[in-house]
Enzyme design. Structure first.
Site, PDB file in Angstrom:
ATOM      1  CB  ILE A 110     128.535  34.913  93.780  1.00  0.00           C
ATOM      2  CG1 ILE A 110     128.694  33.678  92.875  1.00  0.00           C
ATOM      3  CG2 ILE A 110     129.818  35.713  93.837  1.00  0.00           C
ATOM      4  CD1 ILE A 110     128.973  34.048  91.422  1.00  0.00           C
ATOM      5  N   GLY A 113     121.356  28.003  95.854  1.00  0.00           N
ATOM      6  CA  GLY A 113     120.023  27.536  95.466  1.00  0.00           C
ATOM      7  C   GLY A 113     119.679  26.303  96.273  1.00  0.00           C
ATOM      8  CB  ALA A 116     124.309  24.043  93.233  1.00  0.00           C
ATOM      9  CB  VAL A 118     126.672  29.918  92.524  1.00  0.00           C
ATOM     10  CG1 VAL A 118     127.377  30.453  91.289  1.00  0.00           C
ATOM     11  CG2 VAL A 118     125.518  29.010  92.124  1.00  0.00           C
ATOM     12  CE  LYS A 131     123.208  25.193  89.879  1.00  0.00           C
ATOM     13  NZ  LYS A 131     122.048  25.458  89.057  1.00  0.00           N
ATOM     14  CG  ASP A 231     112.787  26.346  88.411  1.00  0.00           C
ATOM     15  OD1 ASP A 231     111.831  27.025  88.829  1.00  0.00           O
ATOM     16  OD2 ASP A 231     113.765  26.053  89.119  1.00  0.00           O
TER      17      ASP A 231
HETATM   18  N1  LIG Z   1     126.782  32.194  86.348  1.00  0.00           N
HETATM   19  C1  LIG Z   1     126.427  32.904  87.419  1.00  0.00           C
HETATM   20  N2  LIG Z   1     126.902  34.149  87.617  1.00  0.00           N
HETATM   21  C2  LIG Z   1     126.533  34.876  88.697  1.00  0.00           C
HETATM   22  N3  LIG Z   1     125.685  34.425  89.648  1.00  0.00           N
HETATM   23  C3  LIG Z   1     125.181  33.185  89.518  1.00  0.00           C
HETATM   24  C4  LIG Z   1     125.514  32.366  88.406  1.00  0.00           C
HETATM   25  N4  LIG Z   1     124.855  31.198  88.520  1.00  0.00           N
HETATM   26  C5  LIG Z   1     124.129  31.291  89.640  1.00  0.00           C
HETATM   27  N5  LIG Z   1     124.321  32.469  90.258  1.00  0.00           N
HETATM   28  C6  LIG Z   1     123.697  32.924  91.524  1.00  0.00           C
HETATM   29  O1  LIG Z   1     123.461  31.799  92.344  1.00  0.00           O
HETATM   30  C7  LIG Z   1     122.060  31.652  92.600  1.00  0.00           C
HETATM   31  C8  LIG Z   1     121.713  30.164  92.655  1.00  0.00           C
HETATM   32  O2  LIG Z   1     122.025  29.564  91.413  1.00  0.00           O
HETATM   33  P1  LIG Z   1     121.058  28.499  90.729  1.00  0.00           P
HETATM   34  O3  LIG Z   1     119.664  29.055  90.629  1.00  0.00           O
HETATM   35  O4  LIG Z   1     121.668  28.081  89.450  1.00  0.00           O
HETATM   36  O5  LIG Z   1     121.146  27.328  91.813  1.00  0.00           O
HETATM   37  P2  LIG Z   1     120.110  26.132  92.060  1.00  0.00           P
HETATM   38  O6  LIG Z   1     120.569  25.344  93.249  1.00  0.00           O
HETATM   39  O7  LIG Z   1     119.942  25.386  90.789  1.00  0.00           O
HETATM   40  O8  LIG Z   1     118.826  26.971  92.396  1.00  0.00           O
HETATM   41  P3  LIG Z   1     117.294  26.591  92.420  1.00  0.00           P
HETATM   42  O9  LIG Z   1     116.966  26.659  93.864  1.00  0.00           O
HETATM   43  O10 LIG Z   1     116.636  27.709  91.607  1.00  0.00           O
HETATM   44  O11 LIG Z   1     117.125  25.262  91.782  1.00  0.00           O
HETATM   45  C9  LIG Z   1     121.370  32.426  91.478  1.00  0.00           C
HETATM   46  O12 LIG Z   1     120.091  32.915  91.858  1.00  0.00           O
HETATM   47  C10 LIG Z   1     122.352  33.571  91.241  1.00  0.00           C
HETATM   48  O13 LIG Z   1     122.135  34.603  92.171  1.00  0.00           O
END
Ligand SMILES: Nc1ncnc2c1ncn2[C@@H]1O[C@H](COP(=O)(O)OP(=O)(O)OP(=O)(O)O)[C@@H](O)[C@H]1O
Length: 406
Positions: A110, A113, A116, A118, A131, A231
Site C-alpha cells: 500500500i 518510502g 521501508a 508498507v 512496515k 519529518d
Molecule cells: N499505517 C499505515 N496505513 C496506511 N498507509 C500507510 C501506513 N503507514 C504508511 N503508509 C503508506 O506508506 C507510505 C510510506 O510510509 P512511511 O512514510 O512510513 O515510510 P518511510 O520509508 O519511513 O518513508 P520516508 O521516505 O518518509 O522516510 C506512506 O506515505 C503511506 O502512504
C-alpha cells in the site's frame, strides 16, 4: 577493579562488591571512575542492562539479547550527574512489544518510502499495516520502534502501534501499525477536496496529535517525554476512514528528556543528518540553514511544518473558494519552486527572501479566511520563538470552529 575492563567481574553481586555501590538503577564505578552501568532489578538482584565507559569516550556495550533489543541505540549516561546517582526514569525503560510473526499475514502493498515498504496485512484478527524494513535498515527500524514503545504513546492523533519484530525468514524488520484506510494526507488531498467540516477535522486531529507528541506527561509514575517529529510532511501523516489524522513515520524523531537531572532539556537525536532523508520542502529556515540539531528548537521546527500542512489542507477546502473552485493540490512551494526542490533554492526563497506559500487574496476578506491566514502565518514565522505551540494551534482552531458554527 574496573568493571568495564575486567568483564569477568560483571556478574550479579560481584559488581556491587568490587566496583562501588549499586544505587537505584544507575551505577558509577567508585574505584576507577571510568565506567558506569544501567541495571535492571530482577528479584532484588541487580542485572546489568548496559555498561560502558563514561561519556568522554562515548562507547557503550550491550550485555544481552534483551538489552540489545532495548538499548541498541547510543544511550547517554546523563543520569550520572557528578557523583550523584539518579533513578532511571520510566521513559527510559520502554516495554518491548514483540510480535509473533507466525500470527502475521501479509497481503497487498500500500505504500513505499525511503527505507521501508508498507503492506496491508492481518495480525491476530485485526486488519493492520505492516512496515517492512530491509535487514540493512535496522537503525531506521529501531529508531522508529523506540518512539512507538515510549510510555503513554497511545493517542488518537498518533498511529496505533501493535508491535515490532523480525519477519519469519529473519530477512527484514517489521512494525505492525493500525491501517489508515485513506492512506497518507498527501494522497487524500490529491484525490479529494474537502468541506469546511472535513478540513477542520483533519486540522484539529493533526494539531492535537502533534500537541500530544510535544507534551511532557507524568501520569501515575509514568513519564512520556517530549518528542519532536522531525519529518512532518503530508506523506507522513495518515488519514483514517473517519477523516481524522494520525502521525506516523518517526524515523527522524528526537526524544527531548526533561528527566535527566540536568537543567534544561537533555535531547537524544536518534538519527543525525535526517535532513538528508527528511522532506526538504517542509524544513524550517533554521533547519535549512543547519543551525539546529537538538533541543526545543526541533519542536519549533515541527510547528513550522505544521503551518505548511494546515496551508495544504485549507487550500483544498471548497468553502474557502468562490463557487467551490478549488485548485488541484500542490505541495508547499511547488507553484513557486517546482516539483523537485533543491536545498539551495529553498534556502534562498524561504530563508533569505523570507517567502512562504501564497494565500488566496479572498481569504483576507472573510473572517474565517483571515483567521486561518493568521494561524498559518503564526506557525511558519521566520523567528522560531515567535511561532505558536502546537497546543496553541489546537486552541485557535477550536475558537475558529466556534465562530463558524455561530
Ligand atoms: N499505517 C499505515 N496505513 C496506511 N498507509 C500507510 C501506513 N503507514 C504508511 N503508509 C503508506 O506508506 C507510505 C510510506 O510510509 P512511511 O512514510 O512510513 O515510510 P518511510 O520509508 O519511513 O518513508 P520516508 O521516505 O518518509 O522516510 C506512506 O506515505 C503511506 O502512504
Amino acid at each position: 577493579h574496573c568493571a568495564y575492563h575486567n568483564r569477568k567481574y560483571i556478574t550479579r553481586n560481584i559488581i556491587s562488591m568490587h566496583a562501588g555501590n549499586v544505587t537505584e538503577l544507575v551505577h558509577r564505578c567508585s574505584s576507577t571512575k571510568c565506567c558506569a552501568s544501567y541495571f535492571r532489578l530482577v528479584g532484588n538482584q541487580a542485572e546489568v542492562m548496559l555498561e560502558g565507559e563514561l561519556p568522554s569516550k562515548q562507547k557503550y556495550h550491550s550485555m544481552s539479547e534483551q538489552s540489545l533489543y532495548n538499548l541498541d541505540k547510543e544511550e547517554n549516561l546523563s543520569c550520572v550527574d557528578g557523583e550523584a546517582v539518579l533513578p532511571l526514569c520510566s521513559c527510559r525503560t520502554a516495554t518491548p512489544r514483540p510480535i509473533n510473526s507466525a500470527d502475521l499475514e501479509i497481503q497487498q502493498a500500500i505504500g513505499r518510502g525511503h527505507f521501508a515498504k508498507v503492506w496491508q496485512g492481518k495480525y491476530q484478527g485485526s486488519v493492520v499495516a505492516v512496515k517492512v524494513f530491509h535487514a540493512g535498515c535496522k537503525q531506521e527500524f529501531s529508531s522508529e520502534r523506540d518512539i512507538y514503545e515510549l510510555p503513554l504513546m497511545e493517542h488518537s492523533g498518533i498511529a496505533r502501534f501493535f508491535g515490532a519484530g523480525k519477519s519469519l525468514d529473519g530477512g527484514s524488520w517489521l512494525l505492525v501499525l493500525e491501517l489508515a484506510t485513506c492512506g497518507s494526507l498527501h494522497h487524500l488531498l490529491c484525490d479529494k477536496r474537502g468541506s469546511w467540516m472535513a478540513s477542520m477535522k483533519l486540522s484539529q486531529s493533526l494539531s492535537q496529535g502533534l500537541a500530544y507528541l510535544h507534551s511532557d506527561l507524568h501520569r501515575q509514575g509514568t513519564h512520556k517525554p517530549v518528542v519532536a517529529h522531525g519529518d512532518l510532511s503530508s506523506g507522513n501523516v495518515l488519514v483514517r476512514a473517519d477523516g481524522t489524522c494520525a502521525l506516523s513515520d518517526f524515523g527522524c524523531s528526537t526524544i527531548l528528556r526533561s528527566c535527566s537531572g540536568r537543567p534544561g532539556w537533555d535531547s537524544l537525536k536518534i538519527i543525525a543528518d535526517c535532513g538528508q532523508v527528511g522532506s526538504l520542502r517542509y524544513m524550517s529556515p533554521e533547519i535549512l540553514e543547519g543551525c539546529v540539531d537538538q533541543g526545543w528548537s526541533l519542536v519549533q521546527a515541527d510547528v513550522y511544518s505544521l503551518g505548511l500542512l494546515l496551508w495544504e489542507i485549507w487550500m483544498r477546502c471548497s468553502d474557502l473558494f468562490e463557487d467551490g473552485m478549488v485548485h488541484k493540490h500542490t505541495l508547499p512551494y511547488e507553484t513557486e519552486l517546482g516539483s523537485s526542490v533543491t536545498l539551495e533554492r529553498l534556502l534562498l526563497y524561504v530563508s533569505q527572501m523570507n517567502k512562504r506559500p501564497s494565500i488566496p487574496k479572498r481569504w483576507e476578506r472573510e473572517t474565517q479566511g483571515a483567521l486561518l491566514q493568521e494561524l498559518v502565518t503564526d506557525c511558519w514565522d521566520h523567528e522560531p520563538d515567535a511561532r505558536l505551540t502546537a497546543q496553541c494551534v489546537v486552541g485557535r482552531l477550536h475558537a475558529l470552529q466556534t465562530i463558524h458554527s455561530v
